[in-house]
Design a protein around this motif. Structure first.
Motif, PDB file in Angstrom:
ATOM      1  N   LEU A 160       0.862  -1.175   0.000  1.00  0.00           N
ATOM      2  CA  LEU A 160       0.000   0.000   0.000  1.00  0.00           C
ATOM      3  C   LEU A 160       0.899   1.226   0.000  1.00  0.00           C
ATOM      4  O   LEU A 160       1.782   1.364   0.853  1.00  0.00           O
ATOM      5  CB  LEU A 160      -0.915   0.020   1.226  1.00  0.00           C
ATOM      6  CG  LEU A 160      -1.889   1.205   1.294  1.00  0.00           C
ATOM      7  CD1 LEU A 160      -2.924   1.124   0.164  1.00  0.00           C
ATOM      8  CD2 LEU A 160      -2.605   1.248   2.652  1.00  0.00           C
ATOM      9  N   MET A 161       0.685   2.103  -0.990  1.00  0.00           N
ATOM     10  CA  MET A 161       1.480   3.317  -1.124  1.00  0.00           C
ATOM     11  C   MET A 161       0.665   4.527  -0.697  1.00  0.00           C
ATOM     12  O   MET A 161      -0.552   4.565  -0.874  1.00  0.00           O
ATOM     13  CB  MET A 161       1.945   3.495  -2.568  1.00  0.00           C
ATOM     14  CG  MET A 161       2.648   2.299  -3.171  1.00  0.00           C
ATOM     15  SD  MET A 161       4.191   1.868  -2.350  1.00  0.00           S
ATOM     16  CE  MET A 161       5.163   3.347  -2.692  1.00  0.00           C
ATOM     17  N   GLN A 162       1.360   5.521  -0.140  1.00  0.00           N
ATOM     18  CA  GLN A 162       0.708   6.760   0.297  1.00  0.00           C
ATOM     19  C   GLN A 162       1.395   7.950  -0.350  1.00  0.00           C
ATOM     20  O   GLN A 162       2.617   8.106  -0.265  1.00  0.00           O
ATOM     21  CB  GLN A 162       0.785   6.891   1.823  1.00  0.00           C
ATOM     22  CG  GLN A 162       0.145   8.151   2.390  1.00  0.00           C
ATOM     23  CD  GLN A 162       0.571   8.405   3.826  1.00  0.00           C
ATOM     24  OE1 GLN A 162       1.714   8.785   4.091  1.00  0.00           O
ATOM     25  NE2 GLN A 162      -0.342   8.154   4.766  1.00  0.00           N
ATOM     26  N   TYR A 163       0.599   8.791  -1.012  1.00  0.00           N
ATOM     27  CA  TYR A 163       1.114  10.012  -1.632  1.00  0.00           C
ATOM     28  C   TYR A 163       0.570  11.221  -0.891  1.00  0.00           C
ATOM     29  O   TYR A 163      -0.630  11.336  -0.638  1.00  0.00           O
ATOM     30  CB  TYR A 163       0.712  10.087  -3.105  1.00  0.00           C
ATOM     31  CG  TYR A 163       1.029  11.425  -3.737  1.00  0.00           C
ATOM     32  CD1 TYR A 163       2.350  11.818  -3.929  1.00  0.00           C
ATOM     33  CD2 TYR A 163       0.012  12.300  -4.119  1.00  0.00           C
ATOM     34  CE1 TYR A 163       2.648  13.061  -4.484  1.00  0.00           C
ATOM     35  CE2 TYR A 163       0.305  13.533  -4.690  1.00  0.00           C
ATOM     36  CZ  TYR A 163       1.619  13.909  -4.862  1.00  0.00           C
ATOM     37  OH  TYR A 163       1.914  15.144  -5.406  1.00  0.00           O
ATOM     38  N   ASP A 164       1.465  12.137  -0.544  1.00  0.00           N
ATOM     39  CA  ASP A 164       1.097  13.386   0.127  1.00  0.00           C
ATOM     40  C   ASP A 164       1.119  14.509  -0.910  1.00  0.00           C
ATOM     41  O   ASP A 164       2.191  14.936  -1.337  1.00  0.00           O
ATOM     42  CB  ASP A 164       2.089  13.682   1.260  1.00  0.00           C
ATOM     43  CG  ASP A 164       1.695  14.909   2.067  1.00  0.00           C
ATOM     44  OD1 ASP A 164       0.866  15.710   1.589  1.00  0.00           O
ATOM     45  OD2 ASP A 164       2.220  15.071   3.187  1.00  0.00           O
ATOM     46  N   PRO A 165      -0.045  15.013  -1.345  1.00  0.00           N
ATOM     47  CA  PRO A 165      -0.065  16.061  -2.367  1.00  0.00           C
ATOM     48  C   PRO A 165       0.573  17.369  -1.905  1.00  0.00           C
ATOM     49  O   PRO A 165       1.100  18.120  -2.743  1.00  0.00           O
ATOM     50  CB  PRO A 165      -1.566  16.261  -2.638  1.00  0.00           C
ATOM     51  CG  PRO A 165      -2.214  14.987  -2.191  1.00  0.00           C
ATOM     52  CD  PRO A 165      -1.400  14.545  -1.019  1.00  0.00           C
ATOM     53  N   ALA A 166       0.542  17.644  -0.615  1.00  0.00           N
ATOM     54  CA  ALA A 166       1.134  18.895  -0.119  1.00  0.00           C
ATOM     55  C   ALA A 166       2.655  18.859  -0.198  1.00  0.00           C
ATOM     56  O   ALA A 166       3.298  19.840  -0.589  1.00  0.00           O
ATOM     57  CB  ALA A 166       0.679  19.152   1.315  1.00  0.00           C
ATOM     58  N   ALA A 167       3.253  17.706   0.152  1.00  0.00           N
ATOM     59  CA  ALA A 167       4.710  17.589   0.169  1.00  0.00           C
ATOM     60  C   ALA A 167       5.266  16.956  -1.105  1.00  0.00           C
ATOM     61  O   ALA A 167       6.479  16.968  -1.314  1.00  0.00           O
ATOM     62  CB  ALA A 167       5.148  16.758   1.373  1.00  0.00           C
ATOM     63  N   HIS A 168       4.407  16.415  -1.939  1.00  0.00           N
ATOM     64  CA  HIS A 168       4.801  15.669  -3.148  1.00  0.00           C
ATOM     65  C   HIS A 168       5.810  14.570  -2.788  1.00  0.00           C
ATOM     66  O   HIS A 168       6.910  14.471  -3.330  1.00  0.00           O
ATOM     67  CB  HIS A 168       5.383  16.596  -4.213  1.00  0.00           C
ATOM     68  CG  HIS A 168       5.600  15.915  -5.539  1.00  0.00           C
ATOM     69  ND1 HIS A 168       4.590  15.291  -6.243  1.00  0.00           N
ATOM     70  CD2 HIS A 168       6.734  15.738  -6.292  1.00  0.00           C
ATOM     71  CE1 HIS A 168       5.083  14.780  -7.358  1.00  0.00           C
ATOM     72  NE2 HIS A 168       6.372  15.021  -7.406  1.00  0.00           N
ATOM     73  N   THR A 169       5.385  13.717  -1.857  1.00  0.00           N
ATOM     74  CA  THR A 169       6.216  12.599  -1.424  1.00  0.00           C
ATOM     75  C   THR A 169       5.417  11.303  -1.513  1.00  0.00           C
ATOM     76  O   THR A 169       4.192  11.292  -1.334  1.00  0.00           O
ATOM     77  CB  THR A 169       6.701  12.789   0.026  1.00  0.00           C
ATOM     78  OG1 THR A 169       5.568  13.005   0.884  1.00  0.00           O
ATOM     79  CG2 THR A 169       7.651  13.969   0.117  1.00  0.00           C
TER      80      THR A 169
END
Length: 425
Positions: free
Chosen positions: A136-145
């Motif tokens: 399961l992958m998690q993307y943070d749109p605020a930090a682009h990580t």
């Protein structure tokens, strides 16, 4: 390369062009304030694209991904960004800024080949499943990580996490498989995976009232906040339809739209319609007008070739279930719509007289097409699916072979013959 080889081969054309839509969403485009239907296109042998279709005008735009063949996963993050996951060799996460029309720096998921479906969690981050790591992958749109949250299944033979669901507050519900199938719930605050539902169950629907799972036709309901089992309480009757029925009886998934509308795609076409008035109407054939995707299809990989008796070269696309015809003399070419109702690609092609026989993955279909007759695949007239041997046998490794006319007798003259194929699971 020696002189003989140079004389034997030369570049002539790229006649194989098609769409293979794997995901879709809707946006209110900040670029012009208009409603757009967005398609995520996989282009085998080329770079994937996303397609914007203006709901009112039917006009289209196409944007090429920074890298990768294309994507199953696509989500609209607040009409600000499109987040897209790609496959097949290296899983990338791409982010498209809708206001600037610019791509962010691609984020690779190390060790993963596929991103499957994506979802937005209650923490406003984007989550997606992978292959072969069953992660399961998690993307943070605020930090682009992009962060790998770990394997979902303890069974090393389970390689897939698909699909994923973010509607339950505080949780991401994840399907895993396929050696053994089941569900896990990722608790966002603690970062832990929790057992959920029964082995083999899959998610049917998640909303603010319940989570519904299904296992061999048996429905179960859970509280979306606590994940504890709850009584049906009439929820079965509240389950929403997931597909509409075309005039030929084929069921097509859709996404709900503003103003009680639905949008979906089939092969090289799409539709946007008013929702049927009642739940039972979804089971009835609807007068759905399929429209061609209004941008030029990209060049894609050629998977099979066969000559006809008139000097043309016929071929199949590597993914997208279409065929093409190429005239080496004039350079003219034609690309078809889908040759059958299943996704995948045509493996084998062989002419018997004037008719083209094909064998196809993923449905294990044996198909015949007469180029001299009008195209009517939607009603299974031309091309016509003769027989499907799926789901037990789905991949025609043996392609198609023409045998002697007399092997099983003649049904239509000396050019009738028969075709045979080696299907495997």
């Amino acid at each position: 390369m020696n002189d003989i080889t140079k004389a034997q081969y030369e570049y002539v054309a790229q006649p194989c062009r098609n769409f293979n839509i794997l995901g879709h969403t809707s946006i209110i485009d900040p670029w012009d304030g208009r409603e757009k239907y967005v398609l995520s296109n996989f282009a085998l042998g080329a770079t994937g694209t996303i397609v914007f279709i203006d709901v009112l005008t039917g006009d289209g735009e196409s944007f090429v991904l920074p890298e990768g063949n294309g994507a199953w996963g696509i989500v609209n993050w607040h009409d600000e960004k499109l987040v897209i996951g790609t496959c097949v060799d290296q899983a990338y996460l791409h982010v498209f800024d809708l206001k600037t029309r610019h791509w962010a720096e691609p984020l690779p998921s190390v060790g993963e080949s596929y991103f499957w479906q994506l979802t937005i969690g209650s923490d406003d981050k984007v989550y997606g499943g992978t292959y072969p790591g069953c992660s399961l992958m998690q993307y943070d749109p605020a930090a682009h990580t992009l962060v790998n949250l770990g394997r979902v299944s303890d069974n090393a033979k389970n390689l897939y996490t698909r699909p994923v669901y973010g509607q339950a507050p505080g949780y991401i519900i994840v399907n895993f498989g396929f050696d053994t199938n089941g569900l896990k719930a990722y608790h966002i605050d603690s970062g832990t995976f929790l057992p959920f539902s029964t082995p083999g169950a899959a998610v049917r629907e998640i909303n603010e009232k319940f989570i519904c799972t299904e296992d061999n036709g048996v429905l179960a309901f859970y509280d979306p906040k606590s994940l504890l089992p709850i009584e049906d309480n009439g929820y079965t009757e509240q389950l929403k339809p997931k597909a509409v029925t075309l005039p030929n009886g084929q069921k097509i998934p859709f996404i709900p739209w503003n103003n009680n509308r639905l949008a979906g795609f089939r092969g090289q076409d799409y539709f946007i319609i008013d929702a049927p008035p009642s739940k039972s109407d979804y089971e009835k054939p609807l007068d759905i007008k399929l429209k061609p995707i209004p941008v030029e299809a990209p060049e894609t990989e050629v998977f099979a070739l066969a000559p006809d008796n008139g000097g043309h070269i016929w071929g199949a696309s590597g993914f997208g279930q279409t065929i093409f015809r190429f005239n080496p003399t004039t350079g003219e070419y034609w690309n078809s719509s889908s040759v059958c109702n299943h996704g995948g690609e045509v493996y084998g092609m062989v002419f018997v007289g004037e008719r083209l026989f094909m064998t196809s993955y993923v449905g294990g279909d044996h198909i015949v097409y007469d180029p001299n007759q009008p195209w009517d695949q939607l009603n299974n007239v031309n091309p016509k699916s003769l027989q499907s041997v799926g789901p037990d046998l789905i991949r025609p490794h043996g392609r198609s072979v023409r045998g002697p006319d007399v092997a099983f007798g003649r049904a239509g003259g000396p050019n009738t013959g028969y075709t045979a194929v080696d299907f495997r699971g």
